[in-house]
Design an enzyme around this catalytic site. Sequence first.
Site, PDB file in Angstrom:
ATOM      1  N   HIS A  82       0.825  -4.537   5.671  1.00 20.89           N
ATOM      2  CA  HIS A  82       1.448  -3.264   6.058  1.00 20.89           C
ATOM      3  C   HIS A  82       0.461  -2.122   5.887  1.00 20.89           C
ATOM      4  CE1 HIS A  82       2.507  -4.383   1.924  1.00 20.89           C
ATOM      5  NE2 HIS A  82       2.378  -3.104   1.618  1.00 20.89           N
TER       6      HIS A  82
HETATM    7  P1  AMP Z   1       2.220  -1.964  -1.367  1.00 17.66           P
HETATM    8  O1  AMP Z   1       1.842  -1.613  -2.750  1.00 17.66           O
HETATM    9  O2  AMP Z   1       1.131  -1.641  -0.390  1.00 17.66           O
HETATM   10  O3  AMP Z   1       2.733  -3.386  -1.218  1.00 17.66           O
HETATM   11  O4  AMP Z   1       3.409  -0.990  -0.984  1.00 17.66           O
HETATM   12  C1  AMP Z   1       4.690  -1.435  -0.638  1.00 17.66           C
HETATM   13  C2  AMP Z   1       5.486  -0.239  -0.162  1.00 17.66           C
HETATM   14  O5  AMP Z   1       6.743  -0.728   0.287  1.00 17.66           O
HETATM   15  C3  AMP Z   1       5.772   0.808  -1.221  1.00 17.66           C
HETATM   16  O6  AMP Z   1       5.337   2.077  -0.757  1.00 17.66           O
HETATM   17  C4  AMP Z   1       7.294   0.748  -1.427  1.00 17.66           C
HETATM   18  O7  AMP Z   1       7.866   2.014  -1.637  1.00 17.66           O
HETATM   19  C5  AMP Z   1       7.781   0.143  -0.140  1.00 17.66           C
HETATM   20  N1  AMP Z   1       8.964  -0.708  -0.239  1.00 17.66           N
HETATM   21  C6  AMP Z   1       9.330  -1.517  -1.274  1.00 17.66           C
HETATM   22  N2  AMP Z   1      10.431  -2.238  -0.942  1.00 17.66           N
HETATM   23  C7  AMP Z   1      10.750  -1.873   0.332  1.00 17.66           C
HETATM   24  C8  AMP Z   1      11.762  -2.269   1.237  1.00 17.66           C
HETATM   25  N3  AMP Z   1      12.648  -3.212   0.900  1.00 17.66           N
HETATM   26  N4  AMP Z   1      11.807  -1.687   2.458  1.00 17.66           N
HETATM   27  C9  AMP Z   1      10.894  -0.757   2.805  1.00 17.66           C
HETATM   28  N5  AMP Z   1       9.906  -0.331   2.006  1.00 17.66           N
HETATM   29  C10 AMP Z   1       9.823  -0.888   0.779  1.00 17.66           C
END
Ligand code: AMP
Length: 205
Positions: free
Chosen positions: A116
């Site tokens: 992502h």
């Molecule tokens: P990373 O540390 O790059 O994996 O960041 C994951 C991101 O996903 C963080 O900014 C979270 O706030 C976001 N996040 C966590 N759970 C969800 C979810 N179920 N749906 C959408 N975003 C999420």
Amino acid sequence: MATGGLKRKNDSDNDVKAKKANNFWKGGLLTSMNDPDLQVFSDERITVIKDKYPKAKYHFLIMPKKNIPNLKSLKKEDIDLLKYMEEKGRELSKSSDAERQFRYGYHSIPSMSHLHLHVISQDFDSPCLKNKKHWNSFTTEYFIDSKDIIKTLEKTGKVEHESFHFTSLLKSDLRCHVCKKEIKTIPALKTHIQQHSYQVKTTDT
Ligand code: AMP
Ligand code: ZN
């Protein structure tokens, strides 16, 4: 002895349960991709969602439809896709607020499964930004610009890095991302960065 054996079995059952719960949580982005409240764009190559716990006024996640678990899984053939993801991110930030500064990048050690790209405005104005780990994950080298990931992939055909170095960055002292001043606490930092609001509303990066 018998009690010890039972305890070990319970511990390992709990480990399995905890692992399953963690995997379920880590897979949350795949569920959110199809959540109409979060989805903002989708085509044959990517889906864009709003981050469920945004760390700034605008915070989106761009995910490929292709199954790419993480940065390590990237191959040279994915370069076009990564460029397309960044291009969509830039379009999205322009349509959200053309005056505001954004960054486009990846966490070196992500907490969630499935690749992502973070598209995040540089105001960091959000109640979800609560601790040092949140702050440092977006304002230190822990956050790797999309451009640098693409360059590395073009040059070496893979993206690999030393996780120990990145983990330690999350524990660094808090520092303002604009003037680099060291600030002791998150509330003080949040107050401090308000004075830079005009600087995070200038030209594109
Ligand atoms: P990373 O540390 O790059 O994996 O960041 C994951 C991101 O996903 C963080 O900014 C979270 O706030 C976001 N996040 C966590 N759970 C969800 C979810 N179920 N749906 C959408 N975003 C999420
Ligand atoms: Zn500052």
